[in-house]
Design an enzyme around this catalytic site. Structure first.
Site, PDB file in Angstrom:
ATOM      1  N   CYS A  47       0.824  -1.207   0.000  1.00 43.01           N
ATOM      2  CA  CYS A  47       0.000   0.000   0.000  1.00 43.01           C
ATOM      3  C   CYS A  47       0.859   1.259   0.000  1.00 43.01           C
ATOM      4  O   CYS A  47       1.976   1.268   0.506  1.00 43.01           O
ATOM      5  CB  CYS A  47      -0.905  -0.011   1.233  1.00 43.01           C
ATOM      6  SG  CYS A  47      -2.238   1.195   1.121  1.00 43.01           S
ATOM      7  N   ASP A 100      -7.060  -3.103  11.246  1.00 40.93           N
ATOM      8  CA  ASP A 100      -5.881  -2.257  11.281  1.00 40.93           C
ATOM      9  C   ASP A 100      -5.653  -1.782  12.709  1.00 40.93           C
ATOM     10  O   ASP A 100      -6.587  -1.742  13.519  1.00 40.93           O
ATOM     11  CB  ASP A 100      -6.082  -1.046  10.358  1.00 40.93           C
ATOM     12  CG  ASP A 100      -4.792  -0.346   9.995  1.00 40.93           C
ATOM     13  OD1 ASP A 100      -3.713  -0.819  10.378  1.00 40.93           O
ATOM     14  OD2 ASP A 100      -4.875   0.704   9.318  1.00 40.93           O
TER      15      ASP A 100
END
Length: 211
Positions: free
Chosen positions: A8, A130
């Site tokens: 990412c 997360d």
């Protein structure tokens, strides 16, 4: 089933190519101006054109408005939208409007935080667990924080899911073994400085995700 990986916050052709060369299943493009990984429209278009069809392009957003999403979907040729700090109803609206797969980020610090996940059934296609960032942090992720993976022990996941937060080449093997994550997501763990990806760290991370 092998564990898939998403790299990412890619911002350059060189680091994107490294992710593709070493087997990333997904690449993430950030559309959030406070982030050091934020992409301009031109850069997103340039990078998206380099991604082959078998690799998924994931746009990363923080509670975005419709114009931001639509522009990013077009410029980044996005297959999926990863939404942070976005309530289920808004996620559902974005999903309906764009027709794209939605990844809903659930910020985790305690076991109680996992209770937010079931609300995304019908609104999202994947949950991204997360690490919760500190109150007042400028960014919702990409800060190298991890949460206690044992919090996922015995959890019945309401949707397909992915693990993020503080992963790197040294710990991702343990993370996969502990949680059984079908997909892992890394950003700062393959950087030499905030927003600066390192091709060698990308290669090492992707190698470490494989048995």
């Amino acid at each position: 089933m092998p564990t898939l990986a998403k790299i990412c916050g890619l911002t350059t052709p060189e680091t994107l190519d490294a992710a593709l060369r070493h087997g990333a299943a997904c690449v993430g493009f950030v559309f959030f101006p406070p982030s050091p990984r934020h992409l301009s429209a031109d850069r997103a278009e340039q990078l998206a054109a380099r991604v082959p069809g078998h690799v998924r392009r994931v746009g990363v957003f923080v509670d975005p408005d419709d114009e931001t999403v639509e522009r990013a979907v077009a410029n980044g040729r996005l297959d999926a939208l990863q939404l942070h700090k976005t309530p289920p109803a808004r996620a559902a609206a974005i999903r309906a409007r764009t027709g794209r797969e939605i990844w809903a980020a659930v910020a985790v610090k305690t076991r109680a935080d996992l209770a937010a996940a079931p609300a995304f059934v019908g609104a999202a296609d994947r949950i991204l667990y997360d690490a919760k960032t500190p109150d007042g942090a400028a960014l919702p992720g990409g800060m190298g924080l991890r949460f206690d993976w044992s919090l996922l022990d015995g959890v019945r996941h309401p949707l397909p899911w992915a693990l993020s937060g503080g992963l790197d080449a040294a710990n991702v093997g343990d993370a996969i073994a502990r949680t059984g994550a079908p997909l892992v997501d890394v950003s700062s763990g393959v950087e030499s400085a905030p927003g600066v990806k390192d091709v060698d760290k990308i290669a090492a991370f992707l190698k470490a995700t494989q048995p």
